[in-house]
Design a protein around this motif. Structure first.
Motif, PDB file in Angstrom:
ATOM      1  N   SER A   1       0.832  -1.194   0.000  1.00 57.93           N
ATOM      2  CA  SER A   1       0.000   0.000   0.000  1.00 57.93           C
ATOM      3  C   SER A   1       0.870   1.249   0.000  1.00 57.93           C
ATOM      4  O   SER A   1       1.746   1.408   0.839  1.00 57.93           O
ATOM      5  N   ARG A   2       0.627   2.139  -0.950  1.00 58.44           N
ATOM      6  CA  ARG A   2       1.425   3.359  -1.020  1.00 58.44           C
ATOM      7  C   ARG A   2       1.168   4.252   0.184  1.00 58.44           C
ATOM      8  O   ARG A   2       2.073   4.892   0.674  1.00 58.44           O
TER       9      ARG A   2
ATOM     10  N   SER B   1      -9.349   1.667  18.735  1.00 65.56           N
ATOM     11  CA  SER B   1      -8.723   0.347  18.618  1.00 65.56           C
ATOM     12  C   SER B   1      -8.794  -0.092  17.152  1.00 65.56           C
ATOM     13  O   SER B   1      -9.736   0.233  16.435  1.00 65.56           O
ATOM     14  N   PHE B   2      -7.790  -0.832  16.751  1.00 71.61           N
ATOM     15  CA  PHE B   2      -7.662  -1.268  15.361  1.00 71.61           C
ATOM     16  C   PHE B   2      -7.602  -2.782  15.300  1.00 71.61           C
ATOM     17  O   PHE B   2      -7.533  -3.456  16.321  1.00 71.61           O
TER      18      PHE B   2
ATOM     19  N   HIS C   1      -4.529  -1.993   5.723  1.00 69.19           N
ATOM     20  CA  HIS C   1      -3.235  -1.339   5.878  1.00 69.19           C
ATOM     21  C   HIS C   1      -3.337   0.179   5.686  1.00 69.19           C
ATOM     22  O   HIS C   1      -2.985   0.955   6.579  1.00 69.19           O
ATOM     23  N   GLY C   2      -3.826   0.602   4.540  1.00 67.21           N
ATOM     24  CA  GLY C   2      -3.944   2.039   4.263  1.00 67.21           C
ATOM     25  C   GLY C   2      -4.984   2.706   5.156  1.00 67.21           C
ATOM     26  O   GLY C   2      -4.805   3.846   5.593  1.00 67.21           O
ATOM     27  N   LEU C   3      -6.073   1.998   5.438  1.00 64.09           N
ATOM     28  CA  LEU C   3      -7.125   2.544   6.303  1.00 64.09           C
ATOM     29  C   LEU C   3      -6.586   2.836   7.699  1.00 64.09           C
ATOM     30  O   LEU C   3      -6.794   3.921   8.242  1.00 64.09           O
ATOM     31  N   THR C   4      -5.876   1.868   8.268  1.00 61.64           N
ATOM     32  CA  THR C   4      -5.334   2.033   9.618  1.00 61.64           C
ATOM     33  C   THR C   4      -4.376   3.209   9.663  1.00 61.64           C
ATOM     34  O   THR C   4      -4.437   4.049  10.566  1.00 61.64           O
TER      35      THR C   4
ATOM     36  N   ILE D   1      -4.980   6.761  11.903  1.00 61.72           N
ATOM     37  CA  ILE D   1      -4.015   7.222  12.903  1.00 61.72           C
ATOM     38  C   ILE D   1      -3.502   8.615  12.531  1.00 61.72           C
ATOM     39  O   ILE D   1      -3.378   9.496  13.387  1.00 61.72           O
ATOM     40  N   ALA D   2      -3.235   8.843  11.243  1.00 63.42           N
ATOM     41  CA  ALA D   2      -2.775  10.169  10.797  1.00 63.42           C
ATOM     42  C   ALA D   2      -3.836  11.224  11.074  1.00 63.42           C
ATOM     43  O   ALA D   2      -3.521  12.351  11.479  1.00 63.42           O
ATOM     44  N   ASN D   3      -5.117  10.885  10.879  1.00 65.00           N
ATOM     45  CA  ASN D   3      -6.209  11.816  11.173  1.00 65.00           C
ATOM     46  C   ASN D   3      -6.293  12.121  12.671  1.00 65.00           C
ATOM     47  O   ASN D   3      -6.610  13.242  13.055  1.00 65.00           O
ATOM     48  N   MET D   4      -6.018  11.127  13.504  1.00 65.83           N
ATOM     49  CA  MET D   4      -6.022  11.348  14.943  1.00 65.83           C
ATOM     50  C   MET D   4      -4.907  12.317  15.342  1.00 65.83           C
ATOM     51  O   MET D   4      -5.123  13.247  16.123  1.00 65.83           O
TER      52      MET D   4
END
Length: 178
Positions: free
Chosen positions: A2-3, A36-37, A65-68, A72-75
């Protein structure tokens, strides 16, 4: 691979990230978020950056992968800078006013519509026709803005209604007289 998923998430100064198994807790100057993921994703913190890795190349893990990583980046962005959505109200006599934390909309119905913000979301009123939805959780801010827009979505003939700032409303021609 995933990029987006393979990109590290830089943790800015003043933001603290705690990882305990499948849970991620992010604390910053604007507040704190916890989520939680999936246990299939391996989340690590090293060198001031959060990294997400997956165990195999199965379709489910590739999707997660990309979703997680994005969540986290949005958090991290939310607790450091926050999120904001702006809406504008078009139409003669259409307006909003703030009463305490709530917003009261007059948008052409026989009654006014009152909207209460959920926990973690704050409304701002720049003018009677401009509304700001602000908060640290991107999901809640976007959902609240969508619910406000749904009160009176823009219609295609005169363009009246509530729309996002910068949203293009495709206009239709009216009834032809003849």
């Amino acid at each position: 691979m995933s990029r987006i998923g393979k990109l590290p998430i830089p943790v800015p100064d003043g933001v603290e990230v705690t990882i305990d198994g499948v849970g991620v807790h992010v604390k910053g100057p604007r507040g704190e978020l916890e989520r939680s993921f999936s246990s299939e994703m391996e989340i690590t913190l090293s060198d001031g950056a959060v990294r997400v890795a997956r165990g195999s190349d199965e379709a489910r893990q590739r999707a997660l992968h990309g979703l997680t990583r994005s969540l986290i980046a949005n958090m991290v962005t939310g607790v450091s800078r926050g999120y904001e959505k702006q809406l504008e109200i078009h139409g003669v006599g259409y307006r909003a006013e703030q009463k305490g934390r709530d917003l009261v909309f007059s948008v052409g119905y026989s009654h006014t519509v009152t909207v209460e913000p959920p926990a973690g979301v704050v409304f701002g009123l720049e003018s009677p026709t401009r509304v700001k939805v602000m908060g640290i959780d991107k999901e809640k801010v976007g959902q609240m803005a969508a619910e406000i827009r749904a009160i009176r979505p823009p219609e295609p003939y005169k363009g009246k209604g509530i729309r996002y700032v910068g949203e293009y409303v495709r206009r239709k021609a009216g009834k032809a007289t003849g």
